[in-house]
Design an enzyme around this catalytic site. Structure first.
Site, PDB file in Angstrom:
ATOM      1  N   LYS A 130      19.447  74.945  12.656  1.00 13.39           N
ATOM      2  CA  LYS A 130      20.000  76.129  11.953  1.00 13.39           C
ATOM      3  C   LYS A 130      19.060  76.287  10.674  1.00 13.39           C
ATOM      4  CE  LYS A 130      23.881  76.338   8.116  1.00 13.39           C
ATOM      5  NZ  LYS A 130      22.873  77.222   7.323  1.00 13.39           N
TER       6      LYS A 130
ATOM      7  N   CYS B 117      -7.782  86.182 -16.453  1.00  5.43           N
ATOM      8  CA  CYS B 117      -8.520  86.310 -17.558  1.00  5.43           C
ATOM      9  C   CYS B 117      -9.531  87.396 -17.102  1.00  5.43           C
ATOM     10  CB  CYS B 117      -9.440  85.034 -17.234  1.00  5.43           C
ATOM     11  SG  CYS B 117     -11.307  85.081 -17.029  1.00  5.43           S
TER      12      CYS B 117
ATOM     13  N   TYR C  90      20.180  82.921  19.068  1.00  4.67           N
ATOM     14  CA  TYR C  90      21.331  81.737  18.964  1.00  4.67           C
ATOM     15  C   TYR C  90      22.512  82.326  19.551  1.00  4.67           C
ATOM     16  CZ  TYR C  90      22.383  82.080  14.693  1.00  4.67           C
ATOM     17  OH  TYR C  90      22.204  83.352  13.626  1.00  4.67           O
TER      18      TYR C  90
ATOM     19  N   GLU D 246      21.937  72.470  18.056  1.00  5.81           N
ATOM     20  CA  GLU D 246      20.816  72.985  17.615  1.00  5.81           C
ATOM     21  C   GLU D 246      20.072  73.554  16.472  1.00  5.81           C
ATOM     22  OE1 GLU D 246      22.726  77.434  18.148  1.00  5.81           O
ATOM     23  OE2 GLU D 246      23.165  76.633  20.148  1.00  5.81           O
TER      24      GLU D 246
ATOM     25  N   ASP E 174      16.983  78.495   8.337  1.00  3.30           N
ATOM     26  CA  ASP E 174      17.489  79.086   7.154  1.00  3.30           C
ATOM     27  C   ASP E 174      16.680  80.706   7.144  1.00  3.30           C
ATOM     28  OD1 ASP E 174      18.036  79.241   4.662  1.00  3.30           O
ATOM     29  OD2 ASP E 174      16.479  77.860   3.643  1.00  3.30           O
TER      30      ASP E 174
ATOM     31  N   LYS F 118      24.245  69.730   7.619  1.00  2.00           N
ATOM     32  CA  LYS F 118      22.646  69.965   6.679  1.00  2.00           C
ATOM     33  C   LYS F 118      22.413  68.853   6.038  1.00  2.00           C
ATOM     34  CE  LYS F 118      23.309  73.804   4.114  1.00  2.00           C
ATOM     35  NZ  LYS F 118      22.375  75.154   3.777  1.00  2.00           N
TER      36      LYS F 118
ATOM     37  N   ASP G  17      28.066  74.670  -2.151  1.00  2.00           N
ATOM     38  CA  ASP G  17      29.478  74.267  -1.480  1.00  2.00           C
ATOM     39  C   ASP G  17      30.441  73.515  -2.462  1.00  2.00           C
ATOM     40  OD1 ASP G  17      28.193  75.796   1.177  1.00  2.00           O
ATOM     41  OD2 ASP G  17      27.812  73.446   1.474  1.00  2.00           O
TER      42      ASP G  17
ATOM     43  N   CYS H 256      -8.562  81.615 -21.132  1.00  2.00           N
ATOM     44  CA  CYS H 256      -8.682  81.281 -19.615  1.00  2.00           C
ATOM     45  C   CYS H 256      -9.671  79.640 -20.277  1.00  2.00           C
ATOM     46  CB  CYS H 256      -9.265  81.812 -19.482  1.00  2.00           C
ATOM     47  SG  CYS H 256     -10.968  81.229 -17.875  1.00  2.00           S
TER      48      CYS H 256
ATOM     49  N   GLU I 264      18.604  85.202  13.839  1.00  2.00           N
ATOM     50  CA  GLU I 264      18.090  84.733  12.122  1.00  2.00           C
ATOM     51  C   GLU I 264      16.586  85.358  11.735  1.00  2.00           C
ATOM     52  OE1 GLU I 264      20.725  83.129  11.161  1.00  2.00           O
ATOM     53  OE2 GLU I 264      19.820  82.524   9.252  1.00  2.00           O
TER      54      GLU I 264
ATOM     55  N   CYS J 236     -14.047  80.517 -19.592  1.00  3.46           N
ATOM     56  CA  CYS J 236     -15.057  80.781 -19.862  1.00  3.46           C
ATOM     57  C   CYS J 236     -14.576  81.190 -21.581  1.00  3.46           C
ATOM     58  CB  CYS J 236     -15.183  82.388 -19.547  1.00  3.46           C
ATOM     59  SG  CYS J 236     -13.805  83.483 -19.493  1.00  3.46           S
TER      60      CYS J 236
ATOM     61  N   ARG K 286      24.713  90.812   8.392  1.00  2.00           N
ATOM     62  CA  ARG K 286      26.021  90.362   8.540  1.00  2.00           C
ATOM     63  C   ARG K 286      27.152  91.399   7.577  1.00  2.00           C
ATOM     64  NH1 ARG K 286      26.628  84.147   8.120  1.00  2.00           N
ATOM     65  NH2 ARG K 286      25.624  84.894   5.668  1.00  2.00           N
TER      66      ARG K 286
ATOM     67  N   CYS L 174     -16.342  86.313 -15.490  1.00  2.00           N
ATOM     68  CA  CYS L 174     -15.709  84.632 -15.889  1.00  2.00           C
ATOM     69  C   CYS L 174     -16.506  83.756 -14.674  1.00  2.00           C
ATOM     70  CB  CYS L 174     -13.849  84.359 -16.036  1.00  2.00           C
ATOM     71  SG  CYS L 174     -13.166  82.500 -15.044  1.00  2.00           S
TER      72      CYS L 174
HETATM   73  S1  IVH Z   1      26.634  79.373  15.110  1.00  2.00           S
HETATM   74  C1  IVH Z   1      30.581  82.121  14.178  1.00  2.00           C
HETATM   75  N1  IVH Z   1      23.818  78.879  15.504  1.00  2.00           N
HETATM   76  O1  IVH Z   1      23.856  79.821   9.475  1.00  2.00           O
HETATM   77  C2  IVH Z   1      29.492  81.641  13.153  1.00  2.00           C
HETATM   78  N2  IVH Z   1      23.753  80.213  13.783  1.00  2.00           N
HETATM   79  O2  IVH Z   1      25.423  79.015   7.579  1.00  2.00           O
HETATM   80  C3  IVH Z   1      28.008  81.658  14.309  1.00  2.00           C
HETATM   81  N3  IVH Z   1      22.169  79.910  11.505  1.00  2.00           N
HETATM   82  O3  IVH Z   1      26.170  82.671   9.753  1.00  2.00           O
HETATM   83  C4  IVH Z   1      26.917  80.933  13.427  1.00  2.00           C
HETATM   84  N4  IVH Z   1      21.309  79.006  12.679  1.00  2.00           N
HETATM   85  O4  IVH Z   1      23.527  83.011   9.883  1.00  2.00           O
HETATM   86  C5  IVH Z   1      24.870  79.878  14.490  1.00  2.00           C
HETATM   87  N5  IVH Z   1      21.717  78.502  15.929  1.00  2.00           N
HETATM   88  C6  IVH Z   1      22.539  78.319  14.952  1.00  2.00           C
HETATM   89  C7  IVH Z   1      21.767  79.226  13.295  1.00  2.00           C
HETATM   90  C8  IVH Z   1      22.776  79.484  12.488  1.00  2.00           C
HETATM   91  C9  IVH Z   1      21.440  79.560  11.955  1.00  2.00           C
HETATM   92  C10 IVH Z   1      23.317  80.917  10.805  1.00  2.00           C
HETATM   93  C11 IVH Z   1      24.372  81.904  10.896  1.00  2.00           C
HETATM   94  C12 IVH Z   1      25.285  81.236  10.561  1.00  2.00           C
HETATM   95  C13 IVH Z   1      25.350  80.881   8.659  1.00  2.00           C
HETATM   96  C14 IVH Z   1      26.237  79.590   8.735  1.00  2.00           C
END
Ligand code: IVH
Length: 694
Positions: free
Chosen positions: A116, A433, A226, A114, A118, A321, A38, A415, A174, A418, A137, A438
């Site tokens: 996020k 090994c 979500y 909510e 990963d 984040k 970023d 090793c 996700e 042994c 996507r 062993c």
């Molecule tokens: S909403 C319009 N909600 O994070 C954007 N995204 O870095 C819709 N992600 O592209 C995203 N958890 O793949 C949304 N609770 C959540 C999420 C979430 C994970 C992902 C998603 C998004 C990416 C952005």
């Protein structure tokens, strides 16, 4: 100091970002932490803004990453999939809110907060309630059709339950892997001499892009949904309604979300999420704050709308984040662990350090190449990262603190146990090994065989295995079944009772379930699930030993790679000899019962979800009982769940079962069900009434 001119800096940044996009989205092997990525993007955006004459052409600031890969059909999204702007501190989050306040003229805006997740973004299209397509996507406009792979996800309903059912809806979610599954697969990966995956996200990405859905089915992908894309006709007016609607349709939703008013409550909810997220089944790297009302989302719109060719990110949502759970400490030593297949795994022995509430003393260094790439040395200060249940890993050396006397780490040629000269297969990253005798390999093979996950021999834990192997009493798996009390007596002072119990425990497992024996053999790629598939198909060790490619490939759940691994294992004379000797030594495993009739029994064909601690049964025992009676065990609750079997300290699954009206039973009721599931049971037998467990 030399400062790049803006033109060449912009070009360099664009190239660098493109390289990291390729690594992250297409190859699932990122080299940069999100924060550093970023920062590169932010620097580029600043430069482009200050030098508009240089801002033309293709720039990563005007598009999102692209995950499309060869071998998949490309499909357009009905509504573009965008990404989110990231914020890293409270001030930035408040700025996001202030922008919306200005636009909408309301200080107490309603938000949802909510987790996020990963994982990897996908869009599921349901038409009249039926799952018709799953698309990645891609570049936001067009993604890869991964429907066949997504259909292998057991917790994803192919039909939505309940009303209203829109004619067409795109549901965004996700894909992820649980920590447990990640570890299981990585262990196999390391045992097979392959590069371990860096984190669950990368592995989930690699899995979703496998071209053979049968291979995908062997890894337990999961999904959580979500978000809403295209929807016709509209069924909700807010994100919080949508969250509830997703759950009502029986879809797997996030474990925790909050509806709040104003930025103070939103910030409190973000922090609350940070406290709770480590208990979630998936990795989370932040919180997503979304304007709740859809009419207000429409007004806020998207960044890039109108100017850039495509929508980039919503102005109505923002990702906060969380900083990763990291700590700095010192490497005291690097030791080498010998695995049961002989894999030599380097481990950093650390000055103990507290990360996310646990004391970390050791961290994996994966393999020799990884050490060389990061140039990790004994005496280095390093950053250690720990996510969930995952083994802590060394992420980076703090070079400024490197002692001047330090020398590069020299991976041992032998090793450590042994002293055999280590070998590395072509294209493999793992040194092994090669010595079949062993003592460490033998010890690990035997410990695996006797462990709870395999033969589950009482009183035969790692320590006793150590003792038996170090005294030369057990050199191979069959030796276990040749042990006599008189062999054991000299090992412990006044050990008569111990010796008698141990022999009795071994005796008791001579007729263990076939799948446990198969799992215990340690065939590469064959974990408990594959062992059960093999046991159902072959029903004895002899017929497994005679397996050929056709019979293996025909088994549901066994993919080509696993089949090849089994054949190559069976191809070794010593392995076939082990099977024969085990039988000669009196091991006569029990074949699985013929499948129970699909109707009539209250257990057969039903899916159970276990939660909390049961008074007497362990999770494994309950699973075995359910499977024997023809039922299945799943990890998450949906409308299709037959029963939730709940014990003490049951968690969110219990709440979900209550919401969905799934019957909840305790151990006593479960045992009653099992007696009803017996062969004499009448087909009209009523279901046991549900009961709420405190
Ligand atoms: S909403 C319009 N909600 O994070 C954007 N995204 O870095 C819709 N992600 O592209 C995203 N958890 O793949 C949304 N609770 C959540 C999420 C979430 C994970 C992902 C998603 C998004 C990416 C952005």
């Amino acid at each position: 100091m030399m400062i790049d001119d803006p033109r060449s800096r912009i070009a360099a940044l664009r190239a660098e970002i493109a390289r990291h996009d390729e690594l992250y989205y297409r190859r699932a092997q990122p080299e940069l932490a999100d924060f550093d990525y970023d920062s590169l993007k932010a620097e580029l955006a600043r430069l482009e803004l200050a030098n508009p004459e240089l801002a033309g052409g293709a720039s990563p600031t005007r598009r999102i990453g692209d995950d499309r890969s060869e071998g998949f059909i490309r499909v357009r999204h009905r509504q573009a999939m965008t990404t989110l702007d990231n914020t890293y501190d409270e001030v930035e989050l408040r700025e996001f809110h202030e922008r919306l306040v200005k636009l909408l003229g309301d200080h107490l805006l309603a938000y949802t907060v909510e987790p996020k997740i990963d994982g990897l973004a996908v869009s599921l299209t349901y038409e009249h309630g039926r799952l018709v397509r799953a698309i990645t996507r891609g570049d936001g406009e067009e993604g890869d059709d991964v429907t066949a792979n997504v259909r292998t996800i057991r917790t994803l309903p192919h039909e939505l339950s309940g009303l209203p059912l829109p004619d067409v809806i795109e549901i965004r979610g996700e894909i992820y892997l649980t920590y447990e599954e990640f570890q299981r697969i990585n262990q196999l990966q390391e045992e097979n001499g392959l590069e371990p995956y860096a984190n669950p996200r990368n592995l989930a990405a690699g899995t979703l892009k496998l071209l053979d859905a049968r291979e995908v089915a062997q890894r337990e992908l999961r999904i959580v949904v979500y978000g809403m894309g295209f929807c016709e006709p509209q069924v909700v007016i807010s994100q919080s309604d949508f969250q509830r609607q997703l759950a009502a349709w029986g879809l797997p939703t996030v474990e925790h979300w909050a509806a709040v008013k104003g930025i103070d409550e939103a910030w409190a909810a973000v922090q609350e999420l940070d406290r709770r997220r480590r208990d979630f089944a998936y990795a989370t790297d932040g919180a997503v704050v979304k304007l709740d009302r859809i009419d207000q989302q429409r007004v806020a719109g998207f960044r890039g709308e109108g100017q850039a060719a495509r929508k980039l990110s919503p102005r109505w949502a923002c990702a906060f984040k969380f900083p990763p759970d990291r700590a700095e400490t010192l490497i005291r030593a690097i030791t080498i662990q010998v695995g049961r297949t002989g894999a030599l795994t380097p481990v950093a022995e650390l000055d103990p350090v507290l990360i996310a509430g646990t004391t970390v003393r050791r961290a994996t260094l994966h393999n020799a190449d990884e050490i060389a790439r990061k140039d990790v040395r004994v005496g280095d200060a390093v950053l250690i990262e720990k996510a969930g249940e995952i083994i802590p890993a060394v992420v980076q050396v703090v070079l400024e603190k490197r002692p001047p006397t330090s020398v590069p780490y020299d991976f041992p040629k032998n090793c450590p146990v042994c002293q055999a000269v280590a070998e590395r297969g072509e294209g493999e990253v793992v040194w092994r090994c090669p010595n079949p005798d062993c003592p460490e390999k033998v010890r690990r093979r035997i410990a695996h065989f006797t462990s709870r996950a395999c033969l589950d021999i009482d009183g035969l834990g790692e320590e006793v295995v150590d003792l038996l192997v170090s005294r030369g009493l057990v050199k191979s798996l069959p030796d276990l079944f040749r042990l006599k009390i008189e062999h054991l007596l000299p090992l412990k002072k006044s050990g008569e009772v111990w010796a008698a119990n141990l022999i009795a425990a071994i005796e008791a497992r001579r007729g263990a379930d076939l799948w446990r024996v198969i799992h215990g053999l340690g065939i590469p790629q064959v974990g408990a699930a594959a062992a059960k598939d093999l046991a159902r198909r072959f029903r004895s060790l002899e017929s497994l030993a005679a397996a050929d490619a056709t019979s293996l490939i025909g088994i549901e759940g066994i993919g080509e790679k696993t089949a090849a691994a089994i054949l190559s294992w069976l191809g070794l004379e010593s392995n076939r000899a082990t099977i024969a000797e085990l039988q000669d030594a009196g091991l006569h495993p029990a074949a699985p019962p013929a499948p129970a009739p699909a109707t009539g029994s209250p257990v057969s064909g039903k899916t159970f979800v276990l939660t909390g601690t049961l008074p007497t049964l362990s999770r494994e025992e309950a699973t075995t009982l359910i499977e024997r009676a023809g039922g299945k065990v799943s990890g998450s609750v949906s409308k299709k769940t037959g029963y939730v079997l709940a014990g003490e300290e049951a968690g969110s699954k219990l709440e979900k079962a209550r919401t969905l009206g799934v019957p909840i039973i305790d151990e006593a009721q479960f045992r009653l069900l099992l007696t009803l599931a017996g062969p004499a049971q009448s087909p009209e037998m009523p279901d046991v009434p549900s009961q709420n467990v405190p």
